[in-house]
Design a protein around this motif. Sequence first.
Motif, PDB file in Angstrom:
ATOM      1  N   ALA A 242      -1.829  -7.814  -5.931  1.00  0.00           N
ATOM      2  CA  ALA A 242      -0.592  -7.094  -6.250  1.00  0.00           C
ATOM      3  C   ALA A 242      -0.175  -6.199  -5.087  1.00  0.00           C
ATOM      4  O   ALA A 242       1.018  -6.076  -4.778  1.00  0.00           O
ATOM      5  CB  ALA A 242      -0.777  -6.269  -7.518  1.00  0.00           C
ATOM      6  N   ALA A 243      -1.146  -5.582  -4.427  1.00  0.00           N
ATOM      7  CA  ALA A 243      -0.838  -4.731  -3.284  1.00  0.00           C
ATOM      8  C   ALA A 243      -0.208  -5.540  -2.158  1.00  0.00           C
ATOM      9  O   ALA A 243       0.778  -5.118  -1.543  1.00  0.00           O
ATOM     10  CB  ALA A 243      -2.116  -4.050  -2.787  1.00  0.00           C
ATOM     11  N   GLU A 244      -0.782  -6.702  -1.918  1.00  0.00           N
ATOM     12  CA  GLU A 244      -0.241  -7.555  -0.848  1.00  0.00           C
ATOM     13  C   GLU A 244       1.185  -7.996  -1.168  1.00  0.00           C
ATOM     14  O   GLU A 244       2.073  -7.954  -0.308  1.00  0.00           O
ATOM     15  CB  GLU A 244      -1.149  -8.775  -0.658  1.00  0.00           C
ATOM     16  N   VAL A 245       1.412  -8.422  -2.416  1.00  0.00           N
ATOM     17  CA  VAL A 245       2.746  -8.874  -2.810  1.00  0.00           C
ATOM     18  C   VAL A 245       3.735  -7.710  -2.802  1.00  0.00           C
ATOM     19  O   VAL A 245       4.904  -7.873  -2.431  1.00  0.00           O
ATOM     20  CB  VAL A 245       2.696  -9.542  -4.204  1.00  0.00           C
ATOM     21  N   ALA A 246       3.270  -6.531  -3.178  1.00  0.00           N
ATOM     22  CA  ALA A 246       4.149  -5.355  -3.162  1.00  0.00           C
ATOM     23  C   ALA A 246       4.650  -5.064  -1.752  1.00  0.00           C
ATOM     24  O   ALA A 246       5.799  -4.643  -1.564  1.00  0.00           O
ATOM     25  CB  ALA A 246       3.419  -4.140  -3.726  1.00  0.00           C
ATOM     26  N   THR A 247       3.807  -5.308  -0.764  1.00  0.00           N
ATOM     27  CA  THR A 247       4.263  -5.088   0.615  1.00  0.00           C
ATOM     28  C   THR A 247       5.363  -6.071   0.979  1.00  0.00           C
ATOM     29  O   THR A 247       6.315  -5.719   1.690  1.00  0.00           O
ATOM     30  CB  THR A 247       3.104  -5.238   1.625  1.00  0.00           C
ATOM     31  N   PHE A 248       5.246  -7.305   0.498  1.00  0.00           N
ATOM     32  CA  PHE A 248       6.288  -8.294   0.766  1.00  0.00           C
ATOM     33  C   PHE A 248       7.616  -7.894   0.121  1.00  0.00           C
ATOM     34  O   PHE A 248       8.684  -8.270   0.596  1.00  0.00           O
ATOM     35  CB  PHE A 248       5.872  -9.670   0.245  1.00  0.00           C
ATOM     36  N   CYS A 249       7.519  -7.144  -0.964  1.00  0.00           N
ATOM     37  CA  CYS A 249       8.719  -6.685  -1.672  1.00  0.00           C
ATOM     38  C   CYS A 249       9.269  -5.381  -1.096  1.00  0.00           C
ATOM     39  O   CYS A 249      10.284  -4.870  -1.582  1.00  0.00           O
ATOM     40  CB  CYS A 249       8.419  -6.491  -3.153  1.00  0.00           C
ATOM     41  N   GLY A 250       8.570  -4.825  -0.118  1.00  0.00           N
ATOM     42  CA  GLY A 250       8.987  -3.537   0.431  1.00  0.00           C
ATOM     43  C   GLY A 250       8.578  -2.364  -0.426  1.00  0.00           C
ATOM     44  O   GLY A 250       9.002  -1.226  -0.196  1.00  0.00           O
ATOM     45  N   GLU A 251       7.726  -2.607  -1.435  1.00  0.00           N
ATOM     46  CA  GLU A 251       7.249  -1.542  -2.331  1.00  0.00           C
ATOM     47  C   GLU A 251       5.980  -0.931  -1.717  1.00  0.00           C
ATOM     48  O   GLU A 251       4.873  -1.086  -2.235  1.00  0.00           O
ATOM     49  CB  GLU A 251       6.958  -2.118  -3.716  1.00  0.00           C
ATOM     50  N   ILE A 252       6.163  -0.229  -0.627  1.00  0.00           N
ATOM     51  CA  ILE A 252       5.024   0.231   0.157  1.00  0.00           C
ATOM     52  C   ILE A 252       4.169   1.258  -0.589  1.00  0.00           C
ATOM     53  O   ILE A 252       2.932   1.188  -0.588  1.00  0.00           O
ATOM     54  CB  ILE A 252       5.494   0.811   1.502  1.00  0.00           C
ATOM     55  N   ASP A 253       4.814   2.227  -1.230  1.00  0.00           N
ATOM     56  CA  ASP A 253       4.067   3.243  -1.982  1.00  0.00           C
ATOM     57  C   ASP A 253       3.258   2.594  -3.103  1.00  0.00           C
ATOM     58  O   ASP A 253       2.097   2.945  -3.341  1.00  0.00           O
ATOM     59  CB  ASP A 253       5.019   4.282  -2.560  1.00  0.00           C
ATOM     60  N   LYS A 254       3.874   1.646  -3.768  1.00  0.00           N
ATOM     61  CA  LYS A 254       3.181   0.950  -4.859  1.00  0.00           C
ATOM     62  C   LYS A 254       1.993   0.152  -4.309  1.00  0.00           C
ATOM     63  O   LYS A 254       0.914   0.118  -4.918  1.00  0.00           O
ATOM     64  CB  LYS A 254       4.169   0.014  -5.558  1.00  0.00           C
ATOM     65  N   ALA A 255       2.181  -0.454  -3.155  1.00  0.00           N
ATOM     66  CA  ALA A 255       1.099  -1.222  -2.536  1.00  0.00           C
ATOM     67  C   ALA A 255      -0.090  -0.323  -2.225  1.00  0.00           C
ATOM     68  O   ALA A 255      -1.246  -0.696  -2.469  1.00  0.00           O
ATOM     69  CB  ALA A 255       1.606  -1.889  -1.265  1.00  0.00           C
ATOM     70  N   GLN A 256       0.174   0.846  -1.734  1.00  0.00           N
ATOM     71  CA  GLN A 256      -0.908   1.769  -1.396  1.00  0.00           C
ATOM     72  C   GLN A 256      -1.652   2.240  -2.644  1.00  0.00           C
ATOM     73  O   GLN A 256      -2.873   2.398  -2.630  1.00  0.00           O
ATOM     74  CB  GLN A 256      -0.352   2.967  -0.624  1.00  0.00           C
ATOM     75  N   VAL A 257      -0.913   2.436  -3.724  1.00  0.00           N
ATOM     76  CA  VAL A 257      -1.555   2.829  -4.987  1.00  0.00           C
ATOM     77  C   VAL A 257      -2.486   1.727  -5.465  1.00  0.00           C
ATOM     78  O   VAL A 257      -3.636   1.969  -5.833  1.00  0.00           O
ATOM     79  CB  VAL A 257      -0.500   3.142  -6.070  1.00  0.00           C
ATOM     80  N   TYR A 258      -1.988   0.473  -5.452  1.00  0.00           N
ATOM     81  CA  TYR A 258      -2.787  -0.644  -5.959  1.00  0.00           C
ATOM     82  C   TYR A 258      -4.035  -0.871  -5.108  1.00  0.00           C
ATOM     83  O   TYR A 258      -5.131  -1.106  -5.641  1.00  0.00           O
ATOM     84  CB  TYR A 258      -1.954  -1.920  -6.020  1.00  0.00           C
ATOM     85  N   ILE A 259      -3.875  -0.804  -3.797  1.00  0.00           N
ATOM     86  CA  ILE A 259      -5.043  -1.061  -2.963  1.00  0.00           C
ATOM     87  C   ILE A 259      -6.051   0.070  -3.076  1.00  0.00           C
ATOM     88  O   ILE A 259      -7.267  -0.156  -3.060  1.00  0.00           O
ATOM     89  CB  ILE A 259      -4.643  -1.318  -1.492  1.00  0.00           C
ATOM     90  N   SER A 260      -5.584   1.295  -3.244  1.00  0.00           N
ATOM     91  CA  SER A 260      -6.505   2.419  -3.445  1.00  0.00           C
ATOM     92  C   SER A 260      -7.281   2.245  -4.750  1.00  0.00           C
ATOM     93  O   SER A 260      -8.487   2.516  -4.823  1.00  0.00           O
ATOM     94  CB  SER A 260      -5.734   3.738  -3.458  1.00  0.00           C
ATOM     95  N   GLN A 261      -6.591   1.787  -5.794  1.00  0.00           N
ATOM     96  CA  GLN A 261      -7.260   1.540  -7.077  1.00  0.00           C
ATOM     97  C   GLN A 261      -8.299   0.431  -6.931  1.00  0.00           C
ATOM     98  O   GLN A 261      -9.391   0.511  -7.505  1.00  0.00           O
ATOM     99  CB  GLN A 261      -6.224   1.170  -8.136  1.00  0.00           C
ATOM    100  N   ALA A 262      -7.946  -0.601  -6.167  1.00  0.00           N
ATOM    101  CA  ALA A 262      -8.878  -1.712  -5.961  1.00  0.00           C
ATOM    102  C   ALA A 262     -10.134  -1.239  -5.240  1.00  0.00           C
ATOM    103  O   ALA A 262     -11.256  -1.568  -5.632  1.00  0.00           O
ATOM    104  CB  ALA A 262      -8.197  -2.827  -5.165  1.00  0.00           C
ATOM    105  N   PHE A 263      -9.956  -0.439  -4.204  1.00  0.00           N
ATOM    106  CA  PHE A 263     -11.107   0.057  -3.452  1.00  0.00           C
ATOM    107  C   PHE A 263     -11.985   0.958  -4.309  1.00  0.00           C
ATOM    108  O   PHE A 263     -13.198   0.992  -4.151  1.00  0.00           O
ATOM    109  CB  PHE A 263     -10.636   0.824  -2.217  1.00  0.00           C
ATOM    110  N   ALA A 264     -11.360   1.696  -5.224  1.00  0.00           N
ATOM    111  CA  ALA A 264     -12.113   2.595  -6.097  1.00  0.00           C
ATOM    112  C   ALA A 264     -12.965   1.821  -7.096  1.00  0.00           C
ATOM    113  O   ALA A 264     -14.013   2.297  -7.534  1.00  0.00           O
ATOM    114  CB  ALA A 264     -11.157   3.519  -6.847  1.00  0.00           C
TER     115      ALA A 264
END
Length: 367
Positions: A242-264
């Motif tokens: 989801a983080a990767e796809v969010a970046t493709f959509c220009g949803e950068i803040d959302k991408a960072q949230v998702y990847i942070s959640q994944a790492f956690a």
Amino acid sequence: MSTAQTKSLDSLMAAGEFAKVIQIANASTKNLNKKETFLVAKAYLGVGNAKKASEVYQKNLSEGDALQHYYSYGKLLLQQNNAQQADSIFNYLRTENPKNAEYAYRSALAKQKLGSEDFKKTLYQAYDLQKDHLLVVYELAKEELKQKNYAVANRIASQGLWSNPENASLLSIQGQALYARGKWEESIASFLKLKKISDVPLFVEKRLAKAYVKLRAYAEALKHYEIYIQRDPTDYTILEDAAEVATFCGEIDKAQVYISQAFALKDVSRARQYYIFATVFLQKEDYERAIGMFTQCIKEDPNHEKATYGLANAKDRFYADDQKILDAYQLYMDNFPKGNYYNLADYRVKELRKEIFMTGNTSTKKD
């Protein structure tokens, strides 16, 4: 019992008064006839006492009794996982009426429980007898899907859907079979129909998202990833995607949230972390940091195809030195001669060689 009493039992059964049927039968001082006996067996089933019902059938069923009683007993045996005896019952019924698809279907189910090699063959025999028997269609399509015969599974499921276009089980199999064959648009159509008529398991949302990614319909893909995340916020692989796809959509803040959640949630590989952050920086047009992250990713995993192409793409946007950009694309082509982006890289290399020949470019950084 008298004829009137038999009719009374029939009426009580039709009204769902199973306990009263059992009570009347047990209170009778006369022997029950066969019809009354098997009504009592069904009454026991009605109150959930399968063991007692089975005892009634086993004690009273004999040669010459109507096939309907054997059929009821066979289904009960299947319910109790007494597959060996059920198989015998349905084999007898098929001998008595070989054109009855239901008997062949139940026989196949018994053989399936027994692990018999004749399961699929018997299922096809039932299918040949009655192609609109949707229980048969479902079991057969499911079996072909399980065996990865995707084209066959799709054909059988599609034929069943002609009879009932809103059969959720068949729509699911159709969607899965089409997805497995890379028929992204058709798979999406099946899964969306399924969503309209039924709650769907998580794998449907996941496959919808991935099918939309294949079509580069990233906004739609993100919608389905987010539905998945709402239902299961603990799946770190989905959060990464989801983080990767969010970046493709220009949803950068959302991408960072998702990847942070994944790492956690999990100790994700460093290469994966570098790659996802690189794509986020690329979307932010922070090309210098993107180049750094792609470079770190490749150090961790030299076989990371997406990062190798991403590095070339980032350099293409950041540097004005055509040779440096060409070298990055050439590195991708050398390392991934059958890669997904090979044709794109090859086209860009040819363009750059022409530009270098024409201009003798020596710049080092784009404004």
